[in-house]
Scaffold this motif. Structure first.
Motif, mmCIF file in Angstrom:
data_model
loop_
_atom_site.group_PDB
_atom_site.id
_atom_site.type_symbol
_atom_site.label_atom_id
_atom_site.label_comp_id
_atom_site.label_asym_id
_atom_site.label_seq_id
_atom_site.Cartn_x
_atom_site.Cartn_y
_atom_site.Cartn_z
ATOM 1 N N LEU A 1 0.809 -1.219 0.000
ATOM 2 C CA LEU A 1 0.000 0.000 0.000
ATOM 3 C C LEU A 1 0.842 1.268 0.000
ATOM 4 C CD1 LEU A 1 -2.757 -1.149 2.466
ATOM 5 C CD2 LEU A 1 -3.079 -0.554 0.069
ATOM 6 N N ARG A 2 1.919 1.266 0.749
ATOM 7 C CA ARG A 2 2.742 2.485 0.844
ATOM 8 C C ARG A 2 3.316 2.895 -0.507
ATOM 9 N NH1 ARG A 2 5.472 -1.587 3.184
ATOM 10 N NH2 ARG A 2 7.444 -2.207 2.249
ATOM 11 N N ASN A 3 3.360 1.969 -1.477
ATOM 12 C CA ASN A 3 3.881 2.275 -2.806
ATOM 13 C C ASN A 3 2.807 2.741 -3.782
ATOM 14 O OD1 ASN A 3 6.366 1.441 -1.851
ATOM 15 N ND2 ASN A 3 6.129 -0.639 -2.626
ATOM 16 N N VAL A 4 1.547 2.726 -3.343
ATOM 17 C CA VAL A 4 0.449 3.129 -4.221
ATOM 18 C C VAL A 4 0.284 4.643 -4.153
ATOM 19 C CG1 VAL A 4 -2.031 2.923 -4.663
ATOM 20 C CG2 VAL A 4 -0.731 0.914 -3.926
ATOM 21 N N PRO A 5 0.384 5.347 -5.297
ATOM 22 C CA PRO A 5 0.220 6.806 -5.282
ATOM 23 C C PRO A 5 -1.132 7.202 -4.679
ATOM 24 C CG PRO A 5 1.033 6.095 -7.407
ATOM 25 C CD PRO A 5 0.674 4.848 -6.634
ATOM 26 N N GLY A 6 -1.097 8.168 -3.805
ATOM 27 C CA GLY A 6 -2.329 8.664 -3.190
ATOM 28 C C GLY A 6 -2.684 7.994 -1.884
ATOM 29 N N PHE A 7 -1.987 6.914 -1.524
ATOM 30 C CA PHE A 7 -2.288 6.264 -0.252
ATOM 31 C C PHE A 7 -1.722 7.113 0.873
ATOM 32 C CE2 PHE A 7 -1.160 3.556 3.358
ATOM 33 C CZ PHE A 7 -2.401 3.031 3.638
ATOM 34 N N ASN A 8 -2.531 7.327 1.881
ATOM 35 C CA ASN A 8 -2.053 8.042 3.060
ATOM 36 C C ASN A 8 -2.835 7.589 4.279
ATOM 37 O OD1 ASN A 8 -4.447 9.677 3.400
ATOM 38 N ND2 ASN A 8 -3.755 10.864 1.644
ATOM 39 N N LYS A 9 -2.341 7.933 5.421
ATOM 40 C CA LYS A 9 -2.954 7.486 6.679
ATOM 41 C C LYS A 9 -4.349 8.071 6.856
ATOM 42 C CE LYS A 9 0.587 5.108 7.939
ATOM 43 N NZ LYS A 9 0.585 3.683 7.822
ATOM 44 N N ASP A 10 -4.586 9.294 6.328
ATOM 45 C CA ASP A 10 -5.915 9.891 6.443
ATOM 46 C C ASP A 10 -6.950 9.042 5.714
ATOM 47 O OD1 ASP A 10 -4.809 11.985 7.863
ATOM 48 O OD2 ASP A 10 -4.549 13.226 6.069
ATOM 49 N N LEU A 11 -6.574 8.565 4.530
ATOM 50 C CA LEU A 11 -7.469 7.705 3.771
ATOM 51 C C LEU A 11 -7.694 6.399 4.526
ATOM 52 C CD1 LEU A 11 -8.810 8.100 1.003
ATOM 53 C CD2 LEU A 11 -7.008 6.714 0.038
ATOM 54 N N ALA A 12 -6.639 5.897 5.141
ATOM 55 C CA ALA A 12 -6.753 4.662 5.919
ATOM 56 C C ALA A 12 -7.702 4.870 7.090
ATOM 57 C CB ALA A 12 -5.391 4.218 6.419
ATOM 58 N N ALA A 13 -7.569 5.990 7.786
ATOM 59 C CA ALA A 13 -8.432 6.273 8.929
ATOM 60 C C ALA A 13 -9.886 6.429 8.493
ATOM 61 C CB ALA A 13 -7.957 7.520 9.651
ATOM 62 N N ALA A 14 -10.093 7.005 7.305
ATOM 63 C CA ALA A 14 -11.454 7.202 6.799
ATOM 64 C C ALA A 14 -12.158 5.879 6.527
ATOM 65 C CB ALA A 14 -11.426 8.045 5.535
ATOM 66 N N SER A 15 -11.387 4.808 6.350
ATOM 67 C CA SER A 15 -12.009 3.517 6.085
ATOM 68 C C SER A 15 -12.505 2.856 7.362
ATOM 69 C CB SER A 15 -11.030 2.588 5.361
ATOM 70 O OG SER A 15 -9.997 2.205 6.231
ATOM 71 N N GLY A 16 -12.247 3.484 8.506
ATOM 72 C CA GLY A 16 -12.845 3.006 9.747
ATOM 73 C C GLY A 16 -11.972 2.131 10.613
ATOM 74 N N LYS A 17 -10.821 1.719 10.140
ATOM 75 C CA LYS A 17 -9.982 0.827 10.934
ATOM 76 C C LYS A 17 -8.524 1.017 10.528
ATOM 77 C CE LYS A 17 -9.240 -4.096 11.617
ATOM 78 N NZ LYS A 17 -9.621 -5.419 11.157
ATOM 79 N N LYS A 18 -7.667 1.113 11.503
ATOM 80 C CA LYS A 18 -6.238 1.233 11.197
ATOM 81 C C LYS A 18 -5.654 -0.150 10.932
ATOM 82 C CE LYS A 18 -5.478 5.396 13.841
ATOM 83 N NZ LYS A 18 -4.750 6.046 14.904
ATOM 84 N N ASN A 19 -4.497 -0.155 10.324
ATOM 85 C CA ASN A 19 -3.732 -1.385 10.080
ATOM 86 C C ASN A 19 -4.461 -2.404 9.205
ATOM 87 O OD1 ASN A 19 -1.672 -0.334 11.705
ATOM 88 N ND2 ASN A 19 -2.649 -1.158 13.538
ATOM 89 N N ARG A 20 -5.181 -1.928 8.235
ATOM 90 C CA ARG A 20 -5.789 -2.852 7.275
ATOM 91 C C ARG A 20 -4.694 -3.358 6.332
ATOM 92 N NH1 ARG A 20 -11.310 -3.001 6.965
ATOM 93 N NH2 ARG A 20 -12.430 -1.298 7.932
#
Length: 192
Positions: free
Chosen positions: A106-125
């Motif tokens: 995921l870290r290599n995918v352009p546009g991925f960031n922790k804010d987007l991760a948090a918006a999905s409702g769960k960390k560490n997906r």
């Protein structure tokens, strides 16, 4: 729109040109490419004959070619997961969702960031979780009309993520000595 005679780089060039014009449309086409790539990878690497795999994909009885009321056509991630695990995953080959967890970072995918991760409702997906979320939130809602557009930043992230998954499948097939581009995939006898 797609041809088996183009290359992965030709396909990605076409998709990226579309992304510049209309991110939502590019995302829909990226999902089409992903599903095409999954199907071709299963055909190329599966252990059954391609006739049997195509029948299973269509929800038919492989022996009679008739629709089988106990089988559904493969038209979802869970369907791809089931068919991949029956046909491809064995020995050192990973199960469908495990493959993406290992192959796409995921870290290599352009546009991925922790804010987007948090918006999905769960960390560490993991990657497979994101694949399920992106497939449901974007692919299914756009295709079935409950959503008509996606914000450009989210569409771009989802686009880059889905194309990374497609690229990983293509690369995996090539590592196994099979190409999903260039010719019709035909295997008459099952692999041993």
């Amino acid at each position: 729109m797609f041809s088996i005679y183009e290359t992965r780089s030709d396909r990605e060039k076409l998709l990226n040109n579309l992304l510049e014009q209309d991110p939502t449309l590019a995302l829909i086409v990226a999902f089409i490419d992903f599903e095409w790539t999954v199907r071709r990878t299963i055909l190329a690497l599966g252990k059954s004959s391609t006739k049997v795999i195509r029948a299973r994909y269509a929800g038919e009885n492989p022996e009679t070619g008739q629709k089988d009321c106990n089988r559904r056509a493969v038209c979802s991630l869970d369907g791809f997961n089931e068919l991949w695990n029956q046909e491809v995953a064995s020995g050192s080959a990973r199960k469908f969702y495990d493959f993406f967890n290992n192959a796409v970072k995921l870290r290599n995918v352009p546009g991925f960031n922790k804010d987007l991760a948090a918006a999905s409702g769960k960390k560490n997906r993991n990657t497979a979780d994101y694949l399920k979320i992106v497939y449901e939130r974007f692919r299914n809602t756009l295709i079935h009309g409950s959503r008509t557009t996606v914000k450009p930043d989210k569409a771009r992230f989802a686009f880059h993520f889905v194309t990374a998954c497609s690229r990983a499948l293509c690369d995996y097939a090539e590592e196994q000595g099979k190409s999903i581009y260039g010719k019709k995939i035909v295997r008459i006898k099952p692999r041993q």
